[in-house]
Design a protein around this motif. Structure first.
Motif, PDB file in Angstrom:
ATOM      1  N   VAL A 101      32.184 -23.413  -0.677  1.00  0.00           N
ATOM      2  CA  VAL A 101      33.641 -23.544  -0.522  1.00  0.00           C
ATOM      3  C   VAL A 101      33.866 -24.327   0.772  1.00  0.00           C
ATOM      4  O   VAL A 101      33.557 -23.831   1.858  1.00  0.00           O
ATOM      5  CB  VAL A 101      34.338 -22.162  -0.418  1.00  0.00           C
ATOM      6  CG1 VAL A 101      35.853 -22.343  -0.293  1.00  0.00           C
ATOM      7  CG2 VAL A 101      34.002 -21.288  -1.622  1.00  0.00           C
ATOM      8  N   THR A 106      33.011 -26.004  -4.956  1.00  0.00           N
ATOM      9  CA  THR A 106      34.084 -25.382  -5.737  1.00  0.00           C
ATOM     10  C   THR A 106      35.412 -26.132  -5.557  1.00  0.00           C
ATOM     11  O   THR A 106      35.800 -26.465  -4.448  1.00  0.00           O
ATOM     12  CB  THR A 106      34.257 -23.909  -5.356  1.00  0.00           C
ATOM     13  OG1 THR A 106      34.483 -23.822  -3.957  1.00  0.00           O
ATOM     14  CG2 THR A 106      33.023 -23.112  -5.730  1.00  0.00           C
ATOM     15  N   ARG A 127      38.323 -25.280  -5.413  1.00  0.00           N
ATOM     16  CA  ARG A 127      39.419 -24.357  -5.102  1.00  0.00           C
ATOM     17  C   ARG A 127      40.009 -24.629  -3.736  1.00  0.00           C
ATOM     18  O   ARG A 127      40.811 -23.857  -3.230  1.00  0.00           O
ATOM     19  CB  ARG A 127      38.959 -22.905  -5.247  1.00  0.00           C
ATOM     20  CG  ARG A 127      37.901 -22.486  -4.277  1.00  0.00           C
ATOM     21  CD  ARG A 127      37.451 -21.061  -4.529  1.00  0.00           C
ATOM     22  NE  ARG A 127      36.343 -21.026  -5.449  1.00  0.00           N
ATOM     23  CZ  ARG A 127      35.388 -20.079  -5.441  1.00  0.00           C
ATOM     24  NH1 ARG A 127      35.457 -19.086  -4.595  1.00  0.00           N
ATOM     25  NH2 ARG A 127      34.396 -20.116  -6.293  1.00  0.00           N
ATOM     26  N   THR A 128      39.589 -25.732  -3.136  1.00  0.00           N
ATOM     27  CA  THR A 128      40.211 -26.133  -1.864  1.00  0.00           C
ATOM     28  C   THR A 128      40.616 -27.603  -1.991  1.00  0.00           C
ATOM     29  O   THR A 128      40.069 -28.345  -2.821  1.00  0.00           O
ATOM     30  CB  THR A 128      39.221 -26.030  -0.671  1.00  0.00           C
ATOM     31  OG1 THR A 128      38.170 -27.002  -0.873  1.00  0.00           O
ATOM     32  CG2 THR A 128      38.620 -24.649  -0.554  1.00  0.00           C
ATOM     33  N   THR A 155      34.304 -23.913 -10.090  1.00  0.00           N
ATOM     34  CA  THR A 155      35.686 -23.417 -10.204  1.00  0.00           C
ATOM     35  C   THR A 155      36.581 -24.448 -10.896  1.00  0.00           C
ATOM     36  O   THR A 155      37.751 -24.606 -10.542  1.00  0.00           O
ATOM     37  CB  THR A 155      36.287 -23.027  -8.830  1.00  0.00           C
ATOM     38  OG1 THR A 155      35.279 -22.456  -8.005  1.00  0.00           O
ATOM     39  CG2 THR A 155      37.390 -21.983  -8.995  1.00  0.00           C
ATOM     40  N   GLN A 198      40.898 -31.498 -13.818  1.00  0.00           N
ATOM     41  CA  GLN A 198      40.048 -31.277 -12.638  1.00  0.00           C
ATOM     42  C   GLN A 198      38.637 -31.801 -12.896  1.00  0.00           C
ATOM     43  O   GLN A 198      38.013 -32.387 -12.011  1.00  0.00           O
ATOM     44  CB  GLN A 198      39.966 -29.786 -12.309  1.00  0.00           C
ATOM     45  CG  GLN A 198      41.205 -29.247 -11.621  1.00  0.00           C
ATOM     46  CD  GLN A 198      41.041 -27.771 -11.269  1.00  0.00           C
ATOM     47  OE1 GLN A 198      40.302 -27.041 -11.918  1.00  0.00           O
ATOM     48  NE2 GLN A 198      41.740 -27.329 -10.247  1.00  0.00           N
TER      49      GLN A 198
END
Ligand code: 3PG
Length: 214
Positions: A18, A43, A45-46, A69, A75
Motif C-alpha cells: 500500500v 494495491t 486503494r490509494t 485491490t 481500474q
C-alpha cells in the motif's frame, strides 16, 4: 502454465503493497529486488497506486509488478496502462475478469466460498486468491475445498506472515501466498527500506526452505 505464472508461483510469496506516496515506489522496488523478490502487488486503494506502478515498471524493467485491490474493469485498464503485468481482486467481478481474459492479462480474482470459486472456474481460470485467508478458516478451509476443485490452485492472502507461511506453502495446491508483513505501511513511511530488504530476504529464504520440503 505460462512464463509469468511460473515466475509468480516460483517466488512463493507476493508482497502486497500500500503506497501512500509515489516517491516511495522506487526505494521500495529497490528494497524488494535487494531482498531477492522482484515482484509486488501494488494495491489500487490509494491515489498513488497508478503512478507507483508506472515508476516501478519503468525503472526496473524486469520487476514483475501487478495491481491489487482492483474492483472494476476501468481500474484494471488504468493499472495495465501504467504497466501492471497482472491483476488481483479481493472478490469476483465479471467485467474485470472478462477484460483481463480478453486481453490475456493474468488475473487472480478473490474467493472465500465454493460458490465464489465456481464463478472463477466457470471463466476457465485456475488460480483463485483465497481471501481473507486466516479469517476465512485458513489452510484448513483451503484443504477442505481443494478436493472439490482439483484443477484450482490457491493464492491465500490475509493474515499470513513468517509464523504461518509454512502451514500454507507446504500444501501442494498453494500457488503462492500474498502478504504485507515485509512491506508494512509504517516501515515505508519511516523510510526503513533496509529493514524491508532484510525482511524480504528472510521471507524468500523461508519460502525456499518450505518448498524444498525442509
Ligand atoms: C490486503 O491488504 O490486500 C491483504 O489483506 C493483505 O493482508 P495482510 O496485510 O494480512 O498480509
Amino acid at each position: 502454465m505460462d512464463k509469468m505464472m511460473e515466475k509468480i508461483a516460483g517466488y512463493g510469496v507476493v508482497p502486497v503493497v500500500v503506497l501512500e506516496d509515489a516517491k516511495d515506489a522506487k526505494p521500495l522496488a529497490e528494497a524488494l529486488i535487494k531482498g531477492g523478490l522482484p515482484c509486488a502487488e501494488v494495491t489500487f486503494r490509494t491515489a498513488a497506486a497508478e503512478e507507483s506502478i508506472r515508476i516501478m515498471t519503468e525503472t526496473y524493467k524486469d520487476m514483475l509488478v501487478g495491481a491489487g485491490t482492483v474492483l472494476t474493469a476501468d481500474q484494471a485498464k488504468r493499472a495495465v496502462a501504467a504497466g501492471a503485468k497482472f491483476i488481483v481482486s479481493p472478490g469476483f467481478d465479471a467485467q474485470t475478469v472478462d477484460y483481463c481474459i480478453e486481453n490475456k492479462i493474468p488475473v487472480f480474482p478473490g474467493a472465500a466460498t465454493p460458490t465464489e470459486i465456481m464463478q472463477i472456474v466457470k471463466r476457465g481460470l485456475s488460480v483463485v486468491k483465497f481471501f481473507p485467508a486466516e479469517q476465512s478458516g485458513g489452510i484448513a478451509a483451503i484443504k477442505a475445498v481443494a478436493p472439490v476443485f482439483p484443477a484450482v490452485k490457491f493464492m491465500p492472502t490475509g493474515g499470513i506472515g513468517i509464523k504461518n507461511l509454512k502451514d500454507y506453502l507446504s500444501f501442494d495446491r498453494i500457488f503462492c501466498c500474498g502478504g504485507s508483513w515485509m512491506v508494512k505501511g509504517d516501515l515505508i513511511k519511516a523510510g526503513e527500506f533496509e529493514k524491508i530488504a532484510q525482511m524480504t530476504s528472510e521471507a524468500v529464504a523461508l519460502a525456499k526452505e518450505i518448498r524444498a520440503g525442509k
